[in-house]
Design an enzyme around this catalytic site. Structure first.
Site, PDB file in Angstrom:
ATOM      1  N   GLY A 157       0.814  -1.212   0.000  1.00  0.00           N
ATOM      2  CA  GLY A 157       0.000   0.000   0.000  1.00  0.00           C
ATOM      3  C   GLY A 157       0.841   1.252   0.000  1.00  0.00           C
ATOM      4  O   GLY A 157       0.471   2.261   0.608  1.00  0.00           O
ATOM      5  N   VAL A 171      -2.936  -8.253  -0.950  1.00  0.00           N
ATOM      6  CA  VAL A 171      -2.397  -8.938   0.225  1.00  0.00           C
ATOM      7  C   VAL A 171      -3.389  -9.910   0.846  1.00  0.00           C
ATOM      8  O   VAL A 171      -3.013 -10.731   1.685  1.00  0.00           O
ATOM      9  CB  VAL A 171      -1.901  -7.928   1.292  1.00  0.00           C
ATOM     10  CG1 VAL A 171      -0.781  -7.055   0.719  1.00  0.00           C
ATOM     11  CG2 VAL A 171      -3.047  -7.078   1.825  1.00  0.00           C
ATOM     12  N   ASN A 207       1.864  -2.154   5.542  1.00  0.00           N
ATOM     13  CA  ASN A 207       1.191  -0.866   5.725  1.00  0.00           C
ATOM     14  C   ASN A 207      -0.300  -0.922   5.405  1.00  0.00           C
ATOM     15  O   ASN A 207      -1.068  -0.105   5.912  1.00  0.00           O
ATOM     16  CB  ASN A 207       1.863   0.192   4.834  1.00  0.00           C
ATOM     17  CG  ASN A 207       1.056   1.464   4.742  1.00  0.00           C
ATOM     18  OD1 ASN A 207       0.933   2.223   5.705  1.00  0.00           O
ATOM     19  ND2 ASN A 207       0.463   1.693   3.574  1.00  0.00           N
ATOM     20  N   SER A 245      -2.086   0.050  15.284  1.00  0.00           N
ATOM     21  CA  SER A 245      -2.884   1.223  15.650  1.00  0.00           C
ATOM     22  C   SER A 245      -3.054   1.244  17.157  1.00  0.00           C
ATOM     23  O   SER A 245      -3.081   0.186  17.796  1.00  0.00           O
ATOM     24  CB  SER A 245      -4.266   1.149  14.981  1.00  0.00           C
ATOM     25  OG  SER A 245      -5.125   2.139  15.494  1.00  0.00           O
ATOM     26  N   TYR A 289     -11.711  -3.691  13.658  1.00  0.00           N
ATOM     27  CA  TYR A 289     -10.419  -3.098  13.311  1.00  0.00           C
ATOM     28  C   TYR A 289      -9.468  -3.162  14.507  1.00  0.00           C
ATOM     29  O   TYR A 289      -8.292  -3.541  14.369  1.00  0.00           O
ATOM     30  CB  TYR A 289     -10.639  -1.652  12.878  1.00  0.00           C
ATOM     31  CG  TYR A 289      -9.393  -0.875  12.537  1.00  0.00           C
ATOM     32  CD1 TYR A 289      -8.755  -1.040  11.319  1.00  0.00           C
ATOM     33  CD2 TYR A 289      -8.869   0.062  13.436  1.00  0.00           C
ATOM     34  CE1 TYR A 289      -7.619  -0.306  10.994  1.00  0.00           C
ATOM     35  CE2 TYR A 289      -7.747   0.799  13.128  1.00  0.00           C
ATOM     36  CZ  TYR A 289      -7.124   0.616  11.907  1.00  0.00           C
ATOM     37  OH  TYR A 289      -5.995   1.353  11.598  1.00  0.00           O
ATOM     38  N   ALA A 343      -9.565  -5.279  16.981  1.00  0.00           N
ATOM     39  CA  ALA A 343      -9.198  -6.681  17.183  1.00  0.00           C
ATOM     40  C   ALA A 343      -8.102  -7.101  16.215  1.00  0.00           C
ATOM     41  O   ALA A 343      -7.152  -7.793  16.592  1.00  0.00           O
ATOM     42  CB  ALA A 343     -10.427  -7.569  17.014  1.00  0.00           C
ATOM     43  N   LYS A 349      -5.874  -5.131  14.651  1.00  0.00           N
ATOM     44  CA  LYS A 349      -4.608  -4.452  14.933  1.00  0.00           C
ATOM     45  C   LYS A 349      -3.950  -5.007  16.200  1.00  0.00           C
ATOM     46  O   LYS A 349      -2.715  -5.061  16.290  1.00  0.00           O
ATOM     47  CB  LYS A 349      -4.845  -2.945  15.048  1.00  0.00           C
ATOM     48  CG  LYS A 349      -5.199  -2.289  13.717  1.00  0.00           C
ATOM     49  CD  LYS A 349      -4.142  -2.537  12.658  1.00  0.00           C
ATOM     50  CE  LYS A 349      -4.368  -1.719  11.404  1.00  0.00           C
ATOM     51  NZ  LYS A 349      -3.307  -1.928  10.385  1.00  0.00           N
TER      52      LYS A 349
END
Length: 261
Positions: A10, A63, A89, A141, A154, A156, A158
């Site tokens: 990315g 990915v 990323n 994050s 999200y 969970a 990260k």
């Protein structure tokens, strides 16, 4: 980092673009792994215009697809002669309450934020073990450190990236490999910089983060301002470099003191 071969997933927009350019400033050879080839080629042109020895190429990437990711990494190892650094990323979310999100959104979050990192690490790890050298930096994050409002799945994912990286750091340290994580605060790209239609910033996030919301975000940070993609990129380059040669399994927040964990 001069002459090192770096893969940035990315790497064509927002934080990924800043990471690509930060490595290029150091003289690295950067492979931009992009779903949006046009965005990647624009950044590659910026790198190749630097005239400092850095080079950039673009490879098509998804990915979430293990077979394609394996093939991409094998191609890069062949073309570059080896991969010294992988930067995971790619990430995606749309801020909504857990019960408001569809199953499809939850699946997309897991596929992009967690399976994407698993697939890329899995693809590059045997190569790095064979070379007895390598650095992997994954963008996590603060949501994964504390759990964030309207970002349940999200968060969970990260958190999973952090635990995944720590576990693999324990397994592969004997081979000279290092895995670390960088947790950005909220980094909002300028509207004119959102060129990728697949970006979460082209799919409603700009509408959620109005100026009133952003002002509340600024007040939540002890430094009382938003961070920049460049500030995130600086931390990534540091952790990937030999300057961090005795650092592994660590999570560094670049978020203006938002969590202080």
């Amino acid at each position: 980092m001069k002459g090192k071969n770096v893969v940035v997933t990315g790497g064509g927009t927002n934080i990924g673009r800043a990471i690509t350019l930060a490595f290029a400033v150091e003289g690295s050879n950067v492979a931009i792994a992009e779903l949006n080839r046009t965005a990647g080629e624009q950044v590659a042109a910026e790198v190749n215009a630097m005239d400092n020895g850095a080079t950039a190429i673009v490879v098509d990437a998804d990915v979430t697809d293990k077979a394609r990711t394996d093939a991409m990494m094998a191609e890069l190892v062949s073309r570059l002669g080896g991969v010294d650094v992988l930067v995971n990323n790619v990430g995606w979310t749309i801020d909504r309450l857990f019960v408001e999100k569809s199953r499809d959104e939850h699946v997309k979050e897991v596929d992009l934020n967690l399976w994407g990192a698993i697939n890329c690490i899995n693809a590059v790890l045997p190569h790095m073990i064979d070379r007895q050298s390598g650095s992997i930096v994954s963008i996590s994050s603060d949501a994964g450190r504390m759990g964030e409002y309207r970002e349940a799945v999200y968060s969970a994912c990260k958190a999973g990236v952090i635990a995944l990286s720590k576990s693999i750091a324990r397994e592969t340290g004997r081979y000279g490999l290092r895995l670390n994580m960088v947790c950005p605060g909220l980094v909002v790209p300028a509207q004119q910089d959102v060129s990728n239609p697949d970006s979460m910033w082209a799919q409603g996030m700009q509408d959620i983060f109005t100026e009133d919301v952003l002002e509340r975000v600024r007040r939540a940070y002890p430094l009382r301002r938003m961070g920049t993609a460049q500030e995130v990129a600086n931390a990534v380059v540091f952790l990937a470099s030999d300057a961090a040669s005795f650092i592994t399994g660590q999570t560094l927040s670049v978020s203006g003191g938002y969590t202080m964990m």
